[in-house]
Scaffold this active site. Structure first.
Site, PDB file in Angstrom:
ATOM      1  N   ASP A  39      66.610  65.031  60.905  1.00 65.14           N
ATOM      2  CA  ASP A  39      66.926  63.678  61.373  1.00 65.14           C
ATOM      3  C   ASP A  39      68.411  63.622  61.734  1.00 65.14           C
ATOM      4  OD1 ASP A  39      65.201  60.787  60.869  1.00 65.14           O
ATOM      5  OD2 ASP A  39      67.328  60.643  61.403  1.00 65.14           O
ATOM      6  N   THR A  95      59.464  55.132  69.146  1.00 65.38           N
ATOM      7  CA  THR A  95      59.510  54.718  70.556  1.00 65.38           C
ATOM      8  C   THR A  95      59.423  53.197  70.591  1.00 65.38           C
ATOM      9  OG1 THR A  95      57.112  55.050  70.622  1.00 65.38           O
ATOM     10  CG2 THR A  95      58.476  56.829  71.503  1.00 65.38           C
ATOM     11  N   GLU A 161      49.240  60.208  65.675  1.00 60.88           N
ATOM     12  CA  GLU A 161      48.962  59.806  64.293  1.00 60.88           C
ATOM     13  C   GLU A 161      48.334  58.422  64.307  1.00 60.88           C
ATOM     14  OE1 GLU A 161      51.704  56.610  64.443  1.00 60.88           O
ATOM     15  OE2 GLU A 161      50.518  57.120  62.645  1.00 60.88           O
ATOM     16  N   ASN A 224      44.946  51.237  69.143  1.00 60.05           N
ATOM     17  CA  ASN A 224      45.717  50.069  68.709  1.00 60.05           C
ATOM     18  C   ASN A 224      45.384  48.832  69.543  1.00 60.05           C
ATOM     19  OD1 ASN A 224      46.855  51.239  66.523  1.00 60.05           O
ATOM     20  ND2 ASN A 224      48.904  51.484  67.379  1.00 60.05           N
ATOM     21  N   GLY A 269      43.592  34.673  60.638  1.00 57.28           N
ATOM     22  CA  GLY A 269      44.762  34.154  59.932  1.00 57.28           C
ATOM     23  C   GLY A 269      45.971  34.170  60.829  1.00 57.28           C
ATOM     24  N   CYS A 276      53.928  48.540  65.093  1.00 58.77           N
ATOM     25  CA  CYS A 276      53.039  49.245  66.031  1.00 58.77           C
ATOM     26  C   CYS A 276      52.266  48.325  66.968  1.00 58.77           C
ATOM     27  CB  CYS A 276      52.058  50.117  65.251  1.00 58.77           C
ATOM     28  SG  CYS A 276      52.854  51.504  64.458  1.00 58.77           S
ATOM     29  N   LYS A 279      54.165  46.042  69.744  1.00 55.23           N
ATOM     30  CA  LYS A 279      54.907  46.759  70.794  1.00 55.23           C
ATOM     31  C   LYS A 279      53.990  47.728  71.553  1.00 55.23           C
ATOM     32  CE  LYS A 279      56.207  51.024  68.768  1.00 55.23           C
ATOM     33  NZ  LYS A 279      55.758  52.284  69.260  1.00 55.23           N
ATOM     34  N   LYS A 339      52.418  42.885  56.258  1.00 56.14           N
ATOM     35  CA  LYS A 339      51.115  42.979  55.594  1.00 56.14           C
ATOM     36  C   LYS A 339      51.365  43.438  54.169  1.00 56.14           C
ATOM     37  CE  LYS A 339      49.716  47.718  56.558  1.00 56.14           C
ATOM     38  NZ  LYS A 339      48.693  48.576  57.146  1.00 56.14           N
TER      39      LYS A 339
HETATM   40  C1  UDX Z   1      48.372  50.110  62.800  1.00 58.29           C
HETATM   41  C2  UDX Z   1      47.092  50.940  63.020  1.00 58.29           C
HETATM   42  O1  UDX Z   1      46.047  50.499  62.162  1.00 58.29           O
HETATM   43  C3  UDX Z   1      47.381  52.399  62.791  1.00 58.29           C
HETATM   44  O2  UDX Z   1      46.226  53.175  63.053  1.00 58.29           O
HETATM   45  C4  UDX Z   1      48.514  52.826  63.686  1.00 58.29           C
HETATM   46  O3  UDX Z   1      48.846  54.173  63.457  1.00 58.29           O
HETATM   47  C5  UDX Z   1      49.746  51.956  63.445  1.00 58.29           C
HETATM   48  O4  UDX Z   1      49.395  50.584  63.634  1.00 58.29           O
HETATM   49  P1  UDX Z   1      49.658  49.177  60.656  1.00 58.29           P
HETATM   50  O5  UDX Z   1      50.642  48.576  61.618  1.00 58.29           O
HETATM   51  O6  UDX Z   1      50.176  49.891  59.449  1.00 58.29           O
HETATM   52  O7  UDX Z   1      48.723  50.220  61.425  1.00 58.29           O
HETATM   53  O8  UDX Z   1      48.769  47.977  60.129  1.00 58.29           O
HETATM   54  P2  UDX Z   1      47.244  47.529  60.189  1.00 58.29           P
HETATM   55  O9  UDX Z   1      46.645  47.680  58.865  1.00 58.29           O
HETATM   56  O10 UDX Z   1      46.538  48.114  61.345  1.00 58.29           O
HETATM   57  O11 UDX Z   1      47.445  45.949  60.431  1.00 58.29           O
HETATM   58  C6  UDX Z   1      48.100  45.486  61.598  1.00 58.29           C
HETATM   59  C7  UDX Z   1      48.293  44.002  61.552  1.00 58.29           C
HETATM   60  O12 UDX Z   1      47.076  43.323  61.777  1.00 58.29           O
HETATM   61  C8  UDX Z   1      48.856  43.460  60.238  1.00 58.29           C
HETATM   62  O13 UDX Z   1      49.852  42.498  60.542  1.00 58.29           O
HETATM   63  C9  UDX Z   1      47.664  42.807  59.586  1.00 58.29           C
HETATM   64  O14 UDX Z   1      48.041  41.742  58.740  1.00 58.29           O
HETATM   65  C10 UDX Z   1      46.892  42.316  60.795  1.00 58.29           C
HETATM   66  N1  UDX Z   1      45.450  42.173  60.550  1.00 58.29           N
HETATM   67  C11 UDX Z   1      44.703  43.261  60.259  1.00 58.29           C
HETATM   68  C12 UDX Z   1      44.861  40.932  60.631  1.00 58.29           C
HETATM   69  O15 UDX Z   1      45.530  39.909  60.900  1.00 58.29           O
HETATM   70  N2  UDX Z   1      43.515  40.827  60.416  1.00 58.29           N
HETATM   71  C13 UDX Z   1      42.737  41.894  60.124  1.00 58.29           C
HETATM   72  O16 UDX Z   1      41.530  41.718  59.945  1.00 58.29           O
HETATM   73  C14 UDX Z   1      43.349  43.151  60.035  1.00 58.29           C
END
Ligand code: UDX
Length: 449
Positions: A39, A95, A161, A224, A269, A276, A279, A339
């Site tokens: 890094d 990114t 990933e 995504n 909600g 992720c 963006k 989350k």
């Molecule tokens: C996400 C993808 O799931 C993952 O595969 C990718 O590599 C990176 O982006 P992450 O950002 O860690 O992962 O969170 P994720 O669990 O997917 O939740 C994303 C958002 O959606 C959170 O803000 C969560 O609160 C929201 N969410 C998720 C909802 O509002 N309702 C749901 O039913 C599920």
């Protein structure tokens, strides 16, 4: 491939040791590889070298310190050391969204190629894991070959990933799929090398999808985009439920029983946030436009708009429930992370809503089990409390913004004795309305009567 470990397995470097890179490096060491993390951030390298994780992820701090202790995992700022050490170089730099538009900023990826390629003087595989606009990998491959003394002996593969924060270790050591994007015309041993790296997960049943570079790049953003669409779909249904007096949680349960639909990712909600989903859908739209295929993704504008509307709606709902004007109203916001099980506050819906209420003149006090230091740094004008009780003491309204287990398990009767007015907005639909109403609370949620 030359060198390798004493047992014949390749030596790995992981370039970019943020969330993804630090997790990947520690997990690969756990799988028995010698790993060198790289890094440019000196402080980050110091911290990781001492076995200290600079963010929260369940189980990862322990895994990191154990692997550093074992000697299999080291960190450096030196690309020369990385080029000398690695047979396989995983590139995990971020990114982010580019300032001023929707596109992804790939400058960190370009910088890795510029710095690393001139040092690659023997056969190796560079493996991209970052989320990128489709076409980036091919461009990177050409530049690597131009700049590397080893020329065509440097192969490029794409291995996106899919790790979720809060489940990062499991998602890395037991991924629900492995995508191996390979360039036509590259050395056929590249696929074997990648399969050797993932021998453990493959033997444990992770399916492997082999494809070209462009498809591998697209798989990540398509996944995504689908997840974001699923969340915004149920949130659009929540808007309709609000208009019709129906209950979106029952609706989700009922449609989720259809196996073609599935119940997961249908929690209505406050919507999605994080580093992720928001963006990635924007960068995907921007890239589709550049490719002349913008029409294919116009629906993602609506997905984004629905998601943003939920934040505004929560503030309106809180305003409807408040028994006084915003200026001077005391609001307790439970949750700051985007989350639960994360200290990540990037594009956090919870803090976005807290900030809006603060701007309306309310006195907003936030509590989060893990994200307080990050929240304090980024949103210094909000007030923070170290406990749920302190955040809620004397509140005119409580807003549940992130569904941490600590908040789900709150005792409504006990909390009612602390607040000024027992009024609650459950912005994650994670509490039992009957129980809270029975304890004297005025309970409101999104998409529920
Ligand atoms: C996400 C993808 O799931 C993952 O595969 C990718 O590599 C990176 O982006 P992450 O950002 O860690 O992962 O969170 P994720 O669990 O997917 O939740 C994303 C958002 O959606 C959170 O803000 C969560 O609160 C929201 N969410 C998720 C909802 O509002 N309702 C749901 O039913 C599920």
């Amino acid at each position: 491939m030359t060198d390798g470990q004493a047992d014949g397995r390749p030596r790995l470097t992981v370039i970019g040791c943020g969330y993804l890179g630090a997790t990947h490096a520690a997990c690969m060491a756990e799988l028995g590889f010698e790993v060198l993390g790289v890094d440019v951030d000196v402080e980050r390298v110091k911290s990781l070298s001492a076995g200290r994780l600079p963010f929260f992820e369940p189980g990862l701090a322990e895994l990191l310190s154990a692997q550093v202790e074992s000697g299999r995992l080291r960190f450096t700022t030196s690309y020369a050391e990385a080029a000398d050490f690695g047979d396989v170089h995983f590139v995990c730099v971020s990114t982010p969204q580019r300032a001023g538009d929707f596109a992804a900023d790939v400058s960190r990826l370009d910088a890795v190629v510029t710095d690393l390629a001139p040092l690659l003087d023997r056969p190796c595989v560079v493996v991209g894991k970052s989320t990128v606009p489709v076409g980036t990998a091919e461009r990177m491959r050409q530049r690597l070959r131009q700049l590397a003394p080893a020329g065509d002996a440097v192969a490029l593969a794409w291995n996106p990933e899919f790790l979720r924060e809060g489940h990062a270790i499991d998602d890395t050591v037991a991924p629900d799929r492995l995508v191996l994007g390979l360039a036509g015309g590259d050395d056929p041993t590249t696929e074997q090398t990648l399969r050797a790296v993932y021998t453990g997960p493959i033997a444990a049943g992770s399916p492997v999808v082999v494809c070209d570079l462009a498809t591998a790049e697209l798989v990540k953003v398509a996944a995504n985009a689908f997840l974001a669409t699923k969340v915004s779909f149920i949130n659009a249904m929540a808007e309709l439920c609000e208009a019709a007096g129906a209950d979106v949680t029952r609706l989700a349960e009922a449609i989720g029983h259809d196996e073609r639909i599935g119940r997961r990712f249908l929690n209505a909600g406050l919507g999605f946030g994080g580093g992720c989903l928001p963006k990635d859908i924007r960068a995907f739209m921007a890239r589709a436009g550049e490719l002349g295929a913008g029409d294919a993704l116009t629906f993602l504008r609506e997905v984004d708009a629905i998601n943003q509307r939920r934040r505004a709606r929560v503030v309106d709902l809180a305003g409807e429930l408040l028994d006084r004007p915003w200026p001077g109203a005391r609001i307790a916001v439970l949750g700051a992370a985007f989350k639960p099980h994360s200290d990540d506050i990037r594009d956090s819906p919870a803090l976005n809503v807290a900030g809006r209420m603060h701007l309306l003149g309310a006195h907003v006090t936030v509590h989060d089990p893990k994200a307080m230091p990050n929240a304090r740094r980024t949103w210094p004008t909000l007030a923070y409390a170290d406990t749920i009780d302190d955040a809620c003491a004397g509140a005119h309204l409580v807003l549940l913004a992130t569904e941490w287990p600590q908040f789900r398990e709150l005792d409504p009767a006990a909390l009612a004795t602390l607040v000024d007015t027992p009024a609650l907005v459950d912005a994650r639909n994670c509490l039992d309305p009957t129980r809270w109403r029975a304890a004297g609370w005025t309970y409101r949620a999104l998409g529920r009567p």
